[in-house]
Write a protein that holds these residues in place. Structure first.
Motif, PDB file in Angstrom:
ATOM      1  N   TYR A  84      13.186   3.015 111.915  1.00  0.00           N
ATOM      2  CA  TYR A  84      13.317   3.123 113.363  1.00  0.00           C
ATOM      3  C   TYR A  84      14.290   4.232 113.772  1.00  0.00           C
ATOM      4  N   ALA A  85      15.303   4.506 112.959  1.00  0.00           N
ATOM      5  CA  ALA A  85      16.211   5.618 113.260  1.00  0.00           C
ATOM      6  C   ALA A  85      15.445   6.939 113.227  1.00  0.00           C
ATOM      7  N   LEU A  86      14.529   7.059 112.270  1.00  0.00           N
ATOM      8  CA  LEU A  86      13.707   8.279 112.211  1.00  0.00           C
ATOM      9  C   LEU A  86      12.766   8.364 113.410  1.00  0.00           C
ATOM     10  N   TRP A  87      12.195   7.226 113.809  1.00  0.00           N
ATOM     11  CA  TRP A  87      11.337   7.215 115.004  1.00  0.00           C
ATOM     12  C   TRP A  87      12.140   7.597 116.249  1.00  0.00           C
ATOM     13  N   ALA A  88      13.365   7.084 116.338  1.00  0.00           N
ATOM     14  CA  ALA A  88      14.216   7.423 117.489  1.00  0.00           C
ATOM     15  C   ALA A  88      14.541   8.916 117.490  1.00  0.00           C
TER      16      ALA A  88
END
Length: 157
Positions: free
Chosen positions: A16-20
């Motif tokens: 999710y950090a990469l998606w953000a």
């Protein structure tokens, strides 16, 4: 504490950090923020499922906003351009490119920190209802600074 569950939680947070970070690349101001917040709320939802904790989108938005809101004044006081990434995008061509890069890194670090704080809270038996952002503020700030300095550090539990 289950090592397998912590490993799964770490994977969720990293993903999710990469998606953000990808959301931070959206060149349209405010649309980038909406995308980043949506990613963070979805991350909290998935972490809640992993830990068997009841999820409320409204409560998650409140808690995540309180956590992030506590970091912004310090980032501004420190002269961080990351906070201004969305505003910088308003400057044609160069501003858009710089703003996207800055917003992306900032979104990554914020999402990592939000995820790590939730993993720790859930690992200690917490829920969304008893999550108190003020009590974890210093831990959140430490995680945020760590994520800015060293991306993809695992969640310590």
């Amino acid at each position: 504490m289950s090592n397998e569950r912590i490993t799964d939680a770490n994977k969720l947070v990293s993903r999710y950090a990469l998606w953000a970070a990808g959301g931070g690349l959206i060149p349209v101001p405010t649309l980038d923020i909406a995308a980043i917040v949506a990613v963070q709320i979805k991350m909290v939802s998935d972490l809640s499922k992993l830990y068997g904790v009841p999820f409320s989108q409204d409560r998650a938005k409140t808690v995540v906003s309180a956590l992030i809101g506590g970091v912004l004044p310090g980032a501004l006081a420190g002269g961080s351009l990351a906070v201004l990434g969305t505003v910088i995008k308003l400057i044609p061509i160069v501003g858009t490119a710089v703003g996207m890069a800055v917003s992306s890194g900032f979104a990554y670090a914020l999402t990592q920190a939000v995820g790590k704080v939730f993993v720790l809270h859930y690992e200690t038996g917490g829920s969304l209802l008893n999550f108190e952002p003020e009590k974890v503020r210093s831990h959140f700030e430490k995680e945020f600074k760590g994520a800015q300095a060293a991306p993809e550090t695992p969640v310590a539990a």
